[in-house]
Scaffold this active site. Structure first.
Site, PDB file in Angstrom:
ATOM      1  N   ARG A 109      44.309  29.774  45.113  1.00 28.84           N
ATOM      2  CA  ARG A 109      45.036  29.064  46.172  1.00 28.84           C
ATOM      3  C   ARG A 109      44.812  29.820  47.468  1.00 28.84           C
ATOM      4  O   ARG A 109      44.434  30.990  47.456  1.00 28.84           O
ATOM      5  CB  ARG A 109      46.527  28.972  45.842  1.00 28.84           C
ATOM      6  CG  ARG A 109      47.162  30.302  45.600  1.00 28.84           C
ATOM      7  CD  ARG A 109      48.578  30.234  45.077  1.00 28.84           C
ATOM      8  NE  ARG A 109      49.143  31.579  45.049  1.00 28.84           N
ATOM      9  CZ  ARG A 109      49.716  32.179  46.080  1.00 28.84           C
ATOM     10  NH1 ARG A 109      49.830  31.538  47.238  1.00 28.84           N
ATOM     11  NH2 ARG A 109      50.187  33.399  45.983  1.00 28.84           N
ATOM     12  N   ARG A 113      50.261  28.836  56.301  1.00 32.73           N
ATOM     13  CA  ARG A 113      51.616  28.815  56.851  1.00 32.73           C
ATOM     14  C   ARG A 113      51.604  27.947  58.097  1.00 32.73           C
ATOM     15  O   ARG A 113      50.877  28.250  59.032  1.00 32.73           O
ATOM     16  CB  ARG A 113      52.041  30.214  57.250  1.00 32.73           C
ATOM     17  CG  ARG A 113      52.284  31.092  56.077  1.00 32.73           C
ATOM     18  CD  ARG A 113      53.010  32.320  56.549  1.00 32.73           C
ATOM     19  NE  ARG A 113      52.953  33.322  55.496  1.00 32.73           N
ATOM     20  CZ  ARG A 113      52.953  34.606  55.723  1.00 32.73           C
ATOM     21  NH1 ARG A 113      52.983  35.060  56.952  1.00 32.73           N
ATOM     22  NH2 ARG A 113      52.909  35.452  54.713  1.00 32.73           N
ATOM     23  N   ARG A 166      33.693  46.606  41.674  1.00 36.23           N
ATOM     24  CA  ARG A 166      33.151  46.686  43.025  1.00 36.23           C
ATOM     25  C   ARG A 166      33.589  48.040  43.576  1.00 36.23           C
ATOM     26  O   ARG A 166      34.661  48.540  43.245  1.00 36.23           O
ATOM     27  CB  ARG A 166      33.698  45.577  43.931  1.00 36.23           C
ATOM     28  CG  ARG A 166      33.238  44.196  43.564  1.00 36.23           C
ATOM     29  CD  ARG A 166      31.763  43.967  43.823  1.00 36.23           C
ATOM     30  NE  ARG A 166      31.430  43.971  45.242  1.00 36.23           N
ATOM     31  CZ  ARG A 166      30.192  44.044  45.720  1.00 36.23           C
ATOM     32  NH1 ARG A 166      29.167  44.143  44.899  1.00 36.23           N
ATOM     33  NH2 ARG A 166      29.969  44.038  47.020  1.00 36.23           N
ATOM     34  N   ARG A 206      35.772  45.494  57.296  1.00 36.57           N
ATOM     35  CA  ARG A 206      36.883  45.670  58.234  1.00 36.57           C
ATOM     36  C   ARG A 206      36.872  47.070  58.829  1.00 36.57           C
ATOM     37  O   ARG A 206      36.207  47.974  58.310  1.00 36.57           O
ATOM     38  CB  ARG A 206      38.228  45.393  57.565  1.00 36.57           C
ATOM     39  CG  ARG A 206      38.535  46.231  56.344  1.00 36.57           C
ATOM     40  CD  ARG A 206      39.834  45.782  55.709  1.00 36.57           C
ATOM     41  NE  ARG A 206      40.247  46.650  54.617  1.00 36.57           N
ATOM     42  CZ  ARG A 206      41.437  46.598  54.033  1.00 36.57           C
ATOM     43  NH1 ARG A 206      42.327  45.721  54.438  1.00 36.57           N
ATOM     44  NH2 ARG A 206      41.755  47.410  53.054  1.00 36.57           N
ATOM     45  N   GLU A 254      34.790  49.923  56.563  1.00 36.17           N
ATOM     46  CA  GLU A 254      34.719  49.727  55.112  1.00 36.17           C
ATOM     47  C   GLU A 254      33.512  48.870  54.750  1.00 36.17           C
ATOM     48  O   GLU A 254      33.319  47.792  55.306  1.00 36.17           O
ATOM     49  CB  GLU A 254      35.983  49.022  54.604  1.00 36.17           C
ATOM     50  CG  GLU A 254      37.193  49.924  54.579  1.00 36.17           C
ATOM     51  CD  GLU A 254      38.394  49.278  53.890  1.00 36.17           C
ATOM     52  OE1 GLU A 254      38.205  48.341  53.084  1.00 36.17           O
ATOM     53  OE2 GLU A 254      39.518  49.716  54.182  1.00 36.17           O
ATOM     54  N   TYR A 290      43.608  44.702  38.824  1.00 39.76           N
ATOM     55  CA  TYR A 290      43.935  45.086  40.200  1.00 39.76           C
ATOM     56  C   TYR A 290      45.454  45.063  40.362  1.00 39.76           C
ATOM     57  O   TYR A 290      46.102  44.044  40.139  1.00 39.76           O
ATOM     58  CB  TYR A 290      43.283  44.144  41.221  1.00 39.76           C
ATOM     59  CG  TYR A 290      43.665  44.532  42.625  1.00 39.76           C
ATOM     60  CD1 TYR A 290      43.075  45.647  43.224  1.00 39.76           C
ATOM     61  CD2 TYR A 290      44.665  43.855  43.317  1.00 39.76           C
ATOM     62  CE1 TYR A 290      43.465  46.054  44.482  1.00 39.76           C
ATOM     63  CE2 TYR A 290      45.050  44.262  44.581  1.00 39.76           C
ATOM     64  CZ  TYR A 290      44.445  45.360  45.160  1.00 39.76           C
ATOM     65  OH  TYR A 290      44.834  45.772  46.406  1.00 39.76           O
ATOM     66  N   ASP A 312      48.808  46.036  42.922  1.00 41.29           N
ATOM     67  CA  ASP A 312      49.396  46.560  44.155  1.00 41.29           C
ATOM     68  C   ASP A 312      50.247  47.770  43.768  1.00 41.29           C
ATOM     69  O   ASP A 312      50.626  47.927  42.598  1.00 41.29           O
ATOM     70  CB  ASP A 312      50.277  45.502  44.838  1.00 41.29           C
ATOM     71  CG  ASP A 312      49.436  44.452  45.567  1.00 41.29           C
ATOM     72  OD1 ASP A 312      48.365  44.822  46.091  1.00 41.29           O
ATOM     73  OD2 ASP A 312      49.849  43.280  45.599  1.00 41.29           O
TER      74      ASP A 312
END
Length: 365
Positions: free
Chosen positions: A171, A175, A248, A279, A299, A347, A349
């Site tokens: 998805r 906003r 990666r 970035r 990066e 992965y 957080d």
């Protein structure tokens, strides 16, 4: 000397486990192959600035218990993650919100933005997306995809979007309000003084050996502990016997600049395929720094090869199936607990790492 636990990896998972185990009267030895503690959240001070050595880490969570837990070890500032995206000579706000759409199409109302996106999606007439490109186009329309998704994603994954599986983008958060706050989480911030201090407090009074490779160490000290908490790569633990999992990696080019403000924002994404890096991070802005100089990190995303630092698991069907086989082997290891991003090939957080570590502690301790 025998310990209750040998903890492999002084990152967030291993450190939370060590801290909780010590509270329960257990003895722990924490080892890490790097020459410092704190894993990927390690901050190095340069020119009085806390530099996020392994990429930007912004703490965010909706779990009040985790927020209160981490706040034992540091006071957090009120930093809000609001990245900016650069495409050629155009500048856009992220995540996709009314500021983004207003800039892109010269409009003002949510209705106008929804109408443009709907029209673009309809014209494409994609019913069953066969790859990431088609998936993203069917969710975002052509303009948003071409300028803000395509180039960045191809750099991140090192291959064209037409060759990437569609499930990578399940998805896309749109906003239709003027709000640049990247995360929807209730709690957010950066620890004042950097992340390393948090881990220092967690490991206070616990034996720690850095610059220590587990596989060499355990050969010489096979009976060092009753149990092992392993937060390294699960496939490496088993000698890659079923084959190597894919990752990666990220390479950083960090430099000190003789200016007090280079880009005006902590995170600026470069979404154009022609710019080689994904970035630029300007570290001082995480803590509203007023230093005379600044430190930036470019990066670069890259393929991972054995011996390199693994960052992101490639959670496609093939790798997930291979991990499942390794997980079955892991379950047979009676005195080993696998945890963290590399141990679980997932992965996470930071808040989810803490959650998982506390769950493991509850079961084990």
């Amino acid at each position: 000397m025998k310990y209750n636990y040998l903890i492999v990896g002084a990152g967030l998972f291993g450190s939370v486990f060590a801290y909780e185990a010590k509270k329960k009267g257990k003895t722990c030895l924490v080892i890490d192959k790097r020459d410092h503690i704190a894993g990927n959240i390690y901050c190095e001070e340069i020119e009085g600035i806390n530099v996020h050595k392994y990429g930007a880490h912004i703490f965010h969570t909706s779990n009040k218990k985790v927020w209160e837990y981490i706040n034992q070890f540091a006071e957090f500032n009120n930093y809000i993650n609001s990245p900016v995206a650069v495409y050629k000579d155009e500048l856009y706000n992220l995540p996709f919100n009314m500021n983004t759409f207003s800039k892109m199409w010269g409009i003002r109302t949510p209705q106008e933005a929804k109408e443009i996106i709907r029209k673009q999606i309809e014209e494409l007439n994609i019913t069953e997306p066969k790859n990431l490109e088609e998936q993203a186009l069917s969710l975002a329309g052509r303009d948003v995809y071409e300028k803000l998704i395509k180039g960045y994603t191809e750099k991140q994954w090192g291959r064209p979007c037409t060759e990437l599986p569609s499930f990578i983008i399940k998805r896309l958060p749109f906003r239709f309000i003027y709000d640049n706050n990247y995360f929807n989480d209730r709690y957010q911030g950066i620890p004042i003084g950097g992340y390393t201090k948090i881990v220092e407090k967690m490991l206070d009074g616990i034996d720690v050996k850095t610059g220590t490779d587990y596989f060499e160490f355990i050969k010489e000290n096979p009976d060092i502990a009753e149990k092992t908490v392993f937060t390294g790569m699960i496939d490496e633990y088993f000698g890659y016997r079923l084959g190597a999992l894919e990752y990666r990696s990220v390479r950083f080019e960090t430099e000190v600049l003789d200016t007090d403000n280079y880009q005006g924002n902590a995170v600026v994404n470069y979404t154009d395929r022609e710019v080689p890096y994904t970035r630029i991070i300007e570290h001082k802005h995480f803590e509203f720094g007023k230093q005379e100089k600044t430190v930036i990190s470019r990066e670069y995303s890259s393929e991972w090869h054995q011996g390199m630092e693994p960052y992101y698991p490639v959670n496609d069907d093939k790798n997930n199936a291979l991990f499942e086989e390794y997980r079955k082997l892991a379950e047979k290891e009676e005195n080993v607990i696998f945890g963290g991003r590399l141990g679980n090939y997932k992965y996470y957080d930071m808040d989810k790492v803490i959650e998982a570590a506390l769950e493991t502690c509850e079961k084990e301790l």
